[in-house]
Design an enzyme around this catalytic site. Structure first.
Site, PDB file in Angstrom:
ATOM      1  N   LYS A 179       0.834  -1.199   0.000  1.00 23.86           N
ATOM      2  CA  LYS A 179       0.000   0.000   0.000  1.00 23.86           C
ATOM      3  C   LYS A 179       0.871   1.253   0.000  1.00 23.86           C
ATOM      4  CE  LYS A 179      -4.134  -1.879   2.239  1.00 23.86           C
ATOM      5  NZ  LYS A 179      -5.056  -1.751   3.382  1.00 23.86           N
ATOM      6  N   HIS A 247      -7.408 -13.313   3.650  1.00 21.34           N
ATOM      7  CA  HIS A 247      -6.776 -12.370   4.578  1.00 21.34           C
ATOM      8  C   HIS A 247      -6.532 -13.006   5.940  1.00 21.34           C
ATOM      9  CE1 HIS A 247      -5.377  -8.271   4.826  1.00 21.34           C
ATOM     10  NE2 HIS A 247      -5.916  -8.139   6.027  1.00 21.34           N
ATOM     11  N   HIS A 273       2.956  -2.711   7.622  1.00 21.88           N
ATOM     12  CA  HIS A 273       2.096  -1.751   8.298  1.00 21.88           C
ATOM     13  C   HIS A 273       2.806  -0.409   8.417  1.00 21.88           C
ATOM     14  CE1 HIS A 273      -0.464  -4.988  10.523  1.00 21.88           C
ATOM     15  NE2 HIS A 273      -0.901  -4.739   9.305  1.00 21.88           N
ATOM     16  N   TYR A 282      -2.244  -7.693  17.183  1.00 17.89           N
ATOM     17  CA  TYR A 282      -1.934  -9.120  17.230  1.00 17.89           C
ATOM     18  C   TYR A 282      -1.539  -9.580  18.632  1.00 17.89           C
ATOM     19  CZ  TYR A 282      -2.376  -9.053  12.231  1.00 17.89           C
ATOM     20  OH  TYR A 282      -2.885  -8.911  10.973  1.00 17.89           O
TER      21      TYR A 282
END
Length: 301
Positions: A179, A247, A273, A282
Protein backbone atom coordinates in the site's frame (compact mmCIF):
# COMPACT_ATOMS: atom_id res chain seq x y z
CA UNK A 1 -17.72 20.82 -13.52
CA UNK A 2 -20.45 18.24 -12.96
CA UNK A 3 -20.48 15.93 -9.98
CA UNK A 4 -19.96 12.95 -12.26
CA UNK A 5 -16.86 14.56 -13.77
CA UNK A 6 -15.49 15.28 -10.30
CA UNK A 7 -16.04 11.69 -9.18
CA UNK A 8 -14.47 10.35 -12.38
CA UNK A 9 -11.31 12.44 -11.93
CA UNK A 10 -11.14 11.42 -8.27
CA UNK A 11 -11.39 7.72 -9.07
CA UNK A 12 -8.76 8.06 -11.80
CA UNK A 13 -6.35 9.64 -9.33
CA UNK A 14 -6.98 6.88 -6.80
CA UNK A 15 -6.25 4.21 -9.39
CA UNK A 16 -3.28 5.80 -11.16
CA UNK A 17 -1.55 7.67 -8.36
CA UNK A 18 -2.50 6.08 -5.07
CA UNK A 19 -2.87 2.64 -6.68
CA UNK A 20 -5.67 1.50 -4.39
CA UNK A 21 -6.79 -2.11 -4.53
CA UNK A 22 -9.59 -3.06 -6.97
CA UNK A 23 -11.80 -3.89 -3.97
CA UNK A 24 -11.36 -0.39 -2.47
CA UNK A 25 -11.88 1.24 -5.86
CA UNK A 26 -15.16 -0.62 -6.34
CA UNK A 27 -16.35 0.47 -2.89
CA UNK A 28 -15.35 4.12 -3.45
CA UNK A 29 -16.98 4.12 -6.91
CA UNK A 30 -20.26 2.92 -5.42
CA UNK A 31 -20.10 5.49 -2.62
CA UNK A 32 -19.39 8.36 -5.02
CA UNK A 33 -22.34 7.57 -7.28
CA UNK A 34 -24.70 6.89 -4.36
CA UNK A 35 -23.76 10.22 -2.83
CA UNK A 36 -24.37 12.17 -6.06
CA UNK A 37 -27.76 10.48 -6.52
CA UNK A 38 -28.76 11.30 -2.93
CA UNK A 39 -27.75 14.96 -3.22
CA UNK A 40 -29.52 15.33 -6.57
CA UNK A 41 -32.74 14.00 -5.06
CA UNK A 42 -32.42 16.06 -1.87
CA UNK A 43 -31.54 19.31 -3.67
CA UNK A 44 -33.84 18.87 -6.62
CA UNK A 45 -31.10 19.20 -9.24
CA UNK A 46 -27.98 17.36 -10.38
CA UNK A 47 -24.98 17.90 -8.15
CA UNK A 48 -22.15 20.00 -9.58
CA UNK A 49 -18.95 21.31 -8.02
CA UNK A 50 -20.54 24.59 -6.96
CA UNK A 51 -23.45 22.84 -5.23
CA UNK A 52 -21.21 20.33 -3.46
CA UNK A 53 -19.10 23.17 -2.02
CA UNK A 54 -22.17 24.70 -0.37
CA UNK A 55 -23.36 21.53 1.37
CA UNK A 56 -23.64 21.70 5.14
CA UNK A 57 -22.83 19.11 7.77
CA UNK A 58 -26.56 18.36 7.90
CA UNK A 59 -26.51 17.45 4.18
CA UNK A 60 -23.69 14.95 4.68
CA UNK A 61 -25.36 13.54 7.79
CA UNK A 62 -28.54 13.19 5.75
CA UNK A 63 -26.72 10.97 3.28
CA UNK A 64 -25.33 8.77 6.06
CA UNK A 65 -28.75 8.66 7.73
CA UNK A 66 -30.36 7.52 4.48
CA UNK A 67 -27.74 4.80 4.17
CA UNK A 68 -28.44 3.68 7.74
CA UNK A 69 -32.11 3.17 6.88
CA UNK A 70 -30.82 0.63 4.35
CA UNK A 71 -29.21 -1.32 7.17
CA UNK A 72 -25.71 0.17 7.05
CA UNK A 73 -23.63 -0.71 10.13
CA UNK A 74 -21.23 1.68 11.85
CA UNK A 75 -18.15 0.17 10.25
CA UNK A 76 -19.65 0.60 6.76
CA UNK A 77 -20.88 4.12 7.54
CA UNK A 78 -17.36 5.04 8.63
CA UNK A 79 -16.04 3.66 5.35
CA UNK A 80 -18.55 5.71 3.35
CA UNK A 81 -17.53 8.86 5.25
CA UNK A 82 -13.87 8.10 4.64
CA UNK A 83 -14.58 7.90 0.91
CA UNK A 84 -16.35 11.28 1.00
CA UNK A 85 -13.41 12.84 2.84
CA UNK A 86 -11.12 11.51 0.13
CA UNK A 87 -13.37 13.01 -2.55
CA UNK A 88 -13.37 16.34 -0.69
CA UNK A 89 -9.58 16.33 -0.46
CA UNK A 90 -9.36 15.71 -4.21
CA UNK A 91 -11.76 18.60 -4.88
CA UNK A 92 -9.72 20.91 -2.64
CA UNK A 93 -6.33 19.94 -4.05
CA UNK A 94 -7.21 19.69 -7.76
CA UNK A 95 -10.03 22.20 -8.12
CA UNK A 96 -9.43 24.58 -5.20
CA UNK A 97 -12.94 23.82 -3.97
CA UNK A 98 -13.17 22.39 -0.44
CA UNK A 99 -16.26 20.87 1.15
CA UNK A 100 -16.33 22.74 4.50
CA UNK A 101 -19.56 21.03 5.54
CA UNK A 102 -17.68 17.76 6.04
CA UNK A 103 -15.59 19.28 8.83
CA UNK A 104 -18.59 19.16 11.13
CA UNK A 105 -19.35 15.48 10.61
CA UNK A 106 -17.92 13.05 13.17
CA UNK A 107 -17.04 9.50 12.21
CA UNK A 108 -19.29 6.78 13.68
CA UNK A 109 -17.74 4.90 16.55
CA UNK A 110 -16.50 1.52 15.40
CA UNK A 111 -15.71 -1.29 17.79
CA UNK A 112 -12.45 -2.73 16.55
CA UNK A 113 -12.70 -6.48 16.26
CA UNK A 114 -9.82 -8.88 16.51
CA UNK A 115 -8.46 -10.66 13.44
CA UNK A 116 -9.53 -14.29 13.25
CA UNK A 117 -6.47 -16.40 12.47
CA UNK A 118 -6.62 -20.12 11.75
CA UNK A 119 -4.27 -22.81 13.01
CA UNK A 120 -1.13 -23.81 11.07
CA UNK A 121 -2.69 -27.20 10.31
CA UNK A 122 -5.88 -25.62 8.99
CA UNK A 123 -3.90 -23.06 6.99
CA UNK A 124 -2.00 -25.78 5.16
CA UNK A 125 -5.15 -27.88 4.73
CA UNK A 126 -7.00 -24.86 3.29
CA UNK A 127 -4.19 -24.21 0.78
CA UNK A 128 -4.06 -27.85 -0.32
CA UNK A 129 -7.83 -28.38 -0.46
CA UNK A 130 -8.43 -25.18 -2.44
CA UNK A 131 -6.04 -26.56 -5.06
CA UNK A 132 -7.83 -29.88 -5.05
CA UNK A 133 -11.06 -28.16 -6.11
CA UNK A 134 -9.67 -28.10 -9.67
CA UNK A 135 -9.32 -30.98 -12.13
CA UNK A 136 -6.19 -29.71 -13.88
CA UNK A 137 -2.89 -30.22 -12.01
CA UNK A 138 -1.51 -26.79 -12.91
CA UNK A 139 -4.58 -25.03 -11.48
CA UNK A 140 -4.30 -27.13 -8.34
CA UNK A 141 -0.64 -26.15 -7.98
CA UNK A 142 -1.44 -22.50 -8.68
CA UNK A 143 -4.05 -22.02 -5.95
CA UNK A 144 -1.99 -23.92 -3.40
CA UNK A 145 1.05 -21.77 -4.23
CA UNK A 146 -0.89 -18.50 -3.88
CA UNK A 147 -2.40 -19.40 -0.52
CA UNK A 148 0.88 -20.70 0.87
CA UNK A 149 2.41 -17.38 -0.17
CA UNK A 150 -0.22 -15.51 1.86
CA UNK A 151 0.36 -17.69 4.91
CA UNK A 152 4.11 -18.21 4.58
CA UNK A 153 5.05 -14.61 3.74
CA UNK A 154 2.14 -12.58 5.12
CA UNK A 155 1.19 -11.06 1.77
CA UNK A 156 -2.10 -9.38 1.00
CA UNK A 157 -3.98 -11.18 -1.76
CA UNK A 158 -3.61 -8.17 -4.06
CA UNK A 159 0.15 -8.16 -3.49
CA UNK A 160 0.44 -11.83 -4.37
CA UNK A 161 -1.67 -11.56 -7.53
CA UNK A 162 0.25 -8.50 -8.76
CA UNK A 163 3.57 -10.37 -8.83
CA UNK A 164 5.19 -10.80 -12.23
CA UNK A 165 8.01 -12.88 -13.68
CA UNK A 166 10.34 -10.17 -12.46
CA UNK A 167 10.72 -12.05 -9.16
CA UNK A 168 12.22 -15.07 -10.93
CA UNK A 169 14.39 -16.93 -10.23
CA UNK A 170 13.12 -17.20 -6.67
CA UNK A 171 15.53 -16.34 -3.88
CA UNK A 172 15.35 -16.60 -0.09
CA UNK A 173 13.72 -13.18 0.12
CA UNK A 174 11.38 -11.11 -1.99
CA UNK A 175 10.78 -7.36 -2.27
CA UNK A 176 7.09 -6.49 -2.18
CA UNK A 177 5.49 -3.17 -3.12
CA UNK A 178 2.47 -2.74 -0.87
CA UNK A 179 0.00 0.00 0.00
CA UNK A 180 1.16 3.50 -0.81
CA UNK A 181 3.95 1.98 -2.94
CA UNK A 182 5.81 1.20 0.27
CA UNK A 183 8.38 -1.55 -0.23
CA UNK A 184 9.30 -4.26 2.22
CA UNK A 185 11.32 -7.46 2.18
CA UNK A 186 9.68 -10.78 3.05
CA UNK A 187 11.26 -14.17 3.61
CA UNK A 188 10.51 -16.94 1.13
CA UNK A 189 10.26 -20.21 3.02
CA UNK A 190 11.40 -23.37 1.18
CA UNK A 191 7.82 -24.68 1.34
CA UNK A 192 6.55 -21.57 -0.46
CA UNK A 193 9.35 -21.53 -3.03
CA UNK A 194 8.78 -25.21 -3.80
CA UNK A 195 5.03 -24.63 -4.26
CA UNK A 196 5.59 -21.74 -6.69
CA UNK A 197 8.22 -23.66 -8.65
CA UNK A 198 5.89 -26.66 -8.93
CA UNK A 199 3.16 -24.39 -10.28
CA UNK A 200 5.55 -22.84 -12.82
CA UNK A 201 6.66 -26.28 -13.97
CA UNK A 202 3.08 -27.37 -14.63
CA UNK A 203 1.66 -24.12 -16.01
CA UNK A 204 1.02 -24.07 -19.79
CA UNK A 205 1.62 -20.32 -19.85
CA UNK A 206 5.23 -19.06 -20.09
CA UNK A 207 6.11 -16.38 -17.56
CA UNK A 208 8.29 -13.51 -18.71
CA UNK A 209 9.60 -10.53 -16.77
CA UNK A 210 6.50 -8.41 -17.46
CA UNK A 211 3.74 -11.04 -17.42
CA UNK A 212 1.65 -12.06 -14.37
CA UNK A 213 3.17 -14.79 -12.25
CA UNK A 214 -0.21 -16.32 -11.44
CA UNK A 215 -2.42 -16.93 -14.49
CA UNK A 216 -6.11 -17.57 -14.90
CA UNK A 217 -7.38 -20.58 -16.81
CA UNK A 218 -7.34 -18.65 -20.11
CA UNK A 219 -3.93 -17.12 -19.57
CA UNK A 220 -4.86 -13.71 -18.18
CA UNK A 221 -3.96 -12.51 -14.71
CA UNK A 222 -5.63 -14.56 -11.96
CA UNK A 223 -8.44 -12.54 -10.34
CA UNK A 224 -9.00 -12.53 -6.61
CA UNK A 225 -12.70 -13.29 -7.20
CA UNK A 226 -11.88 -16.63 -8.84
CA UNK A 227 -9.54 -17.58 -6.01
CA UNK A 228 -12.01 -16.55 -3.31
CA UNK A 229 -14.81 -18.56 -4.91
CA UNK A 230 -12.70 -21.71 -4.97
CA UNK A 231 -11.51 -21.12 -1.41
CA UNK A 232 -15.11 -20.89 -0.21
CA UNK A 233 -15.77 -24.38 -1.55
CA UNK A 234 -12.64 -25.69 0.17
CA UNK A 235 -13.61 -23.97 3.41
CA UNK A 236 -16.99 -25.68 3.35
CA UNK A 237 -15.42 -29.05 2.57
CA UNK A 238 -13.09 -28.69 5.57
CA UNK A 239 -15.81 -27.44 7.90
CA UNK A 240 -13.94 -24.18 8.53
CA UNK A 241 -15.81 -20.98 9.49
CA UNK A 242 -16.57 -18.12 7.10
CA UNK A 243 -13.72 -16.18 8.69
CA UNK A 244 -11.24 -18.54 7.00
CA UNK A 245 -10.54 -16.12 4.15
CA UNK A 246 -7.38 -15.27 2.19
CA UNK A 247 -6.78 -12.37 4.58
CA UNK A 248 -7.12 -14.71 7.55
CA UNK A 249 -3.99 -16.45 6.29
CA UNK A 250 -2.12 -13.16 6.62
CA UNK A 251 -3.49 -12.76 10.15
CA UNK A 252 -2.36 -16.30 10.92
CA UNK A 253 1.13 -15.53 9.64
CA UNK A 254 1.42 -12.62 12.09
CA UNK A 255 -0.18 -14.37 15.05
CA UNK A 256 1.93 -17.50 14.71
CA UNK A 257 5.14 -15.43 14.43
CA UNK A 258 4.20 -13.58 17.60
CA UNK A 259 3.46 -16.85 19.41
CA UNK A 260 6.95 -18.09 18.48
CA UNK A 261 8.64 -15.03 19.95
CA UNK A 262 8.93 -12.54 17.07
CA UNK A 263 8.88 -8.91 18.21
CA UNK A 264 6.24 -6.45 17.04
CA UNK A 265 8.68 -4.28 15.06
CA UNK A 266 9.76 -7.26 12.98
CA UNK A 267 6.15 -8.29 12.33
CA UNK A 268 5.31 -4.67 11.42
CA UNK A 269 8.05 -4.66 8.79
CA UNK A 270 7.06 -8.05 7.39
CA UNK A 271 3.41 -7.06 7.10
CA UNK A 272 4.14 -3.62 5.69
CA UNK A 273 2.10 -1.75 8.30
CA UNK A 274 2.67 2.00 8.26
CA UNK A 275 2.40 2.28 12.04
CA UNK A 276 3.09 -0.01 14.95
CA UNK A 277 -0.46 0.52 16.26
CA UNK A 278 -1.78 -1.53 13.32
CA UNK A 279 0.46 -4.41 14.37
CA UNK A 280 -0.22 -4.23 18.10
CA UNK A 281 -3.66 -5.77 17.63
CA UNK A 282 -1.93 -9.12 17.23
CA UNK A 283 -0.90 -9.05 20.89
CA UNK A 284 -4.62 -9.14 21.72
CA UNK A 285 -5.14 -11.98 19.27
CA UNK A 286 -2.43 -14.04 20.91
CA UNK A 287 -3.75 -13.28 24.40
CA UNK A 288 -7.25 -14.29 23.29
CA UNK A 289 -5.90 -17.56 21.90
CA UNK A 290 -4.06 -18.32 25.14
CA UNK A 291 -7.19 -17.61 27.16
CA UNK A 292 -9.17 -20.00 24.97
CA UNK A 293 -6.55 -22.70 25.55
CA UNK A 294 -6.57 -22.00 29.29
CA UNK A 295 -10.36 -22.17 29.56
CA UNK A 296 -10.55 -25.42 27.61
CA UNK A 297 -7.61 -27.20 29.30
CA UNK A 298 -7.35 -25.90 32.85
CA UNK A 299 -9.38 -27.90 35.38
CA UNK A 300 -10.68 -24.66 36.90
CA UNK A 301 -11.07 -22.87 33.54
Amino acid sequence: MTGEQLVASWLASLQNERRLSPHTLRAYTATGHRFLAHIAEAQGRPADLQLLATLTAADFRGFLSARRTEGLANVSAARELSALRSLAAHSRDRHDTPFPGLDGVASPKVKKGLPRPISPTDARALADTTGEMHDEPWLQARDTAVLLLLYGAGLRIGEALSLTGEILPLAESLTITGKGRKQRTVVMLPLVRDAIEQYLKLSPWPVTRNTPLFRGAKGGALSDGVLRATLRKARTALGLPETATPHALRHSFATHLLARGADLRTIQELLGHASLSSTQIYTSVDTARLLDVYKSAHPRG
